[in-house]
Design a protein around this motif. Structure first.
Motif, short mmCIF file in Angstrom:
data_model
loop_
_atom_site.label_atom_id
_atom_site.label_comp_id
_atom_site.label_asym_id
_atom_site.label_seq_id
_atom_site.Cartn_x
_atom_site.Cartn_y
_atom_site.Cartn_z
N ARG A 16 1.04 -0.88 0.04
CA ARG A 16 -0.10 -0.24 0.42
C ARG A 16 1.51 1.24 0.15
N ALA A 17 1.77 0.87 0.70
CA ALA A 17 2.85 2.98 0.62
C ALA A 17 3.80 2.26 -0.04
N LEU A 18 3.90 1.60 -1.40
CA LEU A 18 4.39 1.73 -2.57
C LEU A 18 3.71 2.18 -3.39
N VAL A 19 2.60 1.48 -3.38
CA VAL A 19 0.93 2.24 -4.31
C VAL A 19 1.12 4.07 -4.11
N LEU A 20 1.04 3.94 -3.06
CA LEU A 20 0.78 6.06 -2.32
C LEU A 20 2.12 6.75 -2.74
N ALA A 21 3.13 5.72 -2.42
CA ALA A 21 4.48 7.12 -2.92
C ALA A 21 4.71 6.90 -4.09
N GLU A 22 4.20 6.11 -5.30
CA GLU A 22 4.11 6.31 -6.35
C GLU A 22 5.27 5.51 -6.73
N ALA A 23 5.98 5.13 -6.39
CA ALA A 23 7.42 4.55 -6.07
C ALA A 23 7.98 3.26 -7.41
N LEU A 24 7.15 3.86 -8.18
CA LEU A 24 7.11 2.72 -9.67
C LEU A 24 8.62 2.76 -10.07
N ASN A 25 9.85 3.26 -9.68
CA ASN A 25 11.59 2.17 -9.51
C ASN A 25 11.30 1.19 -8.71
N LEU A 26 11.10 1.04 -7.85
CA LEU A 26 11.34 0.02 -6.95
C LEU A 26 9.55 -1.32 -7.53
N PHE A 27 9.28 -0.94 -7.75
CA PHE A 27 8.37 -1.15 -8.40
C PHE A 27 8.09 -2.03 -9.55
N GLU A 28 8.98 -1.86 -10.49
CA GLU A 28 9.88 -2.26 -11.52
C GLU A 28 10.75 -3.19 -11.10
N GLU A 29 11.58 -2.68 -10.13
CA GLU A 29 12.77 -3.99 -9.60
C GLU A 29 11.78 -4.72 -8.50
N LEU A 30 11.29 -4.49 -8.65
CA LEU A 30 10.44 -6.06 -7.42
C LEU A 30 9.77 -7.03 -9.05
N TYR A 31 8.99 -6.13 -9.69
CA TYR A 31 8.10 -7.28 -10.96
C TYR A 31 9.48 -8.05 -11.08
N ARG A 32 10.90 -7.98 -11.32
CA ARG A 32 11.82 -8.57 -12.10
C ARG A 32 12.46 -9.67 -11.21
N ILE A 33 11.68 -9.80 -9.92
CA ILE A 33 12.42 -10.62 -9.18
C ILE A 33 10.93 -10.95 -8.55
N ASP A 34 9.45 -10.71 -8.43
CA ASP A 34 8.71 -10.85 -7.76
C ASP A 34 7.30 -10.66 -8.18
N LYS A 35 7.02 -11.66 -9.64
CA LYS A 35 5.71 -11.22 -10.23
C LYS A 35 3.96 -11.40 -9.08
N PRO A 36 4.71 -12.17 -8.61
CA PRO A 36 3.42 -12.74 -7.61
C PRO A 36 2.80 -11.56 -7.36
N GLY A 37 3.91 -10.99 -6.25
CA GLY A 37 4.41 -9.59 -5.89
C GLY A 37 2.72 -8.31 -6.47
N VAL A 38 3.14 -8.54 -8.02
CA VAL A 38 1.95 -7.53 -8.71
C VAL A 38 0.90 -7.49 -8.34
N ARG A 39 0.56 -8.70 -7.91
CA ARG A 39 -1.14 -8.70 -7.81
C ARG A 39 -0.85 -8.22 -6.54
N GLN A 40 -0.21 -8.06 -5.68
CA GLN A 40 -0.44 -7.50 -4.46
C GLN A 40 -0.81 -5.91 -4.82
N VAL A 41 0.27 -5.21 -5.85
CA VAL A 41 -0.22 -3.87 -5.72
C VAL A 41 -1.11 -4.14 -6.88
N ILE A 42 -1.61 -4.55 -7.74
CA ILE A 42 -2.47 -4.23 -8.32
C ILE A 42 -4.18 -4.24 -7.25
N ASP A 43 -4.42 -5.38 -6.19
CA ASP A 43 -5.36 -5.43 -5.66
C ASP A 43 -5.38 -4.18 -4.41
#
Length: 223
Positions: free
Chosen positions: A122-149
């Motif tokens: 939730r903090a990642l989303v509210l902070a608009e942490a797009l760089n962190l999000f992209e790096e997480l996508y590279r190593i944790d694709k299931p976590g992307v669903r958490q962001v979408i939720d």
């Protein structure tokens, strides 16, 4: 003071270490804008001293560490992922997004995997942490669903759109599928809006989180 640069670090340091909370917060802001190893060392020293019980001061220290751009700040920012104050956590994630190193990204992933980990997404989303999000996508694709939720729960059209655009930029098949899912979950825009202007990205994120239930916010940084 910021135009003076490194020569201003020492006099400002006295207010950081010995001033009242408001003076320390202003000093932290100045040191973060000056940047460099000397400024970062002072910020780290104040944070590690255990004499920053004030959430507003911790917020300022974490945000300033992100701005200072020192590799020495990574350990403290990683530790900051355990912050329980939601506003302070926003500052931590905002700072990490400026310097999303492999160790910090792995630490975020590990911390987000704990029972209360949804608050980090939730903090990642509210902070608009797009760089962190992209790096997480590279190593944790299931976590992307958490962001979408989290994006779906917040229902903020602006946030949904900027994360969808980043997924489209990544361009991989799973990223495009996630972008399509976000598009289908985008609500109709609200007619109500508030213009929030602040020189702190973390504070803009806080305004958004505080008012998300009632308004769609157009948040504009002010420099």
């Amino acid at each position: 003071l910021t135009s003076i640069g490194s020569a201003a670090v020492e006099p400002v340091a006295a207010r950081l270490m010995e001033g009242n909370p408001d003076e320390a917060i202003m000093a932290a802001n100045v040191l973060g804008l000056i940047g460099g190893h000397a400024a970062a060392a002072l910020l780290l020293s104040r944070l590690a001293s255990g004499q920053a019980p004030n959430a507003n001061l911790r917020f300022a220290l974490y945000e300033a560490l992100g701005r200072a751009g020192s590799e020495r700040a990574e350990e403290s920012l990683i530790a900051g992922l355990n912050e329980q104050d939601e506003q302070v956590l926003l500052a931590v994630v905002t700072a990490l997004d400026l310097h999303p190193g492999a160790r910090a990204v792995a630490a975020f992933r590990e911390r987000a995997g704990q029972p209360d980990g949804a608050r980090l997404y939730r903090a990642l989303v509210l902070a608009e942490a797009l760089n962190l999000f992209e790096e997480l996508y590279r190593i944790d694709k299931p976590g992307v669903r958490q962001v979408i939720d989290q994006l779906t729960e917040l229902g903020d059209v602006h946030l949904i759109e900027i994360f969808r655009e980043r997924l489209l930029t990544i361009g991989e098949e799973k990223a495009l599928q996630a972008a399509g899912l976000l598009r289908r979950r985008t609500p109709a825009p609200s007619e109500a809006s508030i213009l929030a202007v602040d020189d702190s990205q973390a504070m803009l994120s806080f305004y958004r989180s505080a008012l998300e239930a009632a308004y769609v916010i157009l948040a504009v940084p002010f420099a």
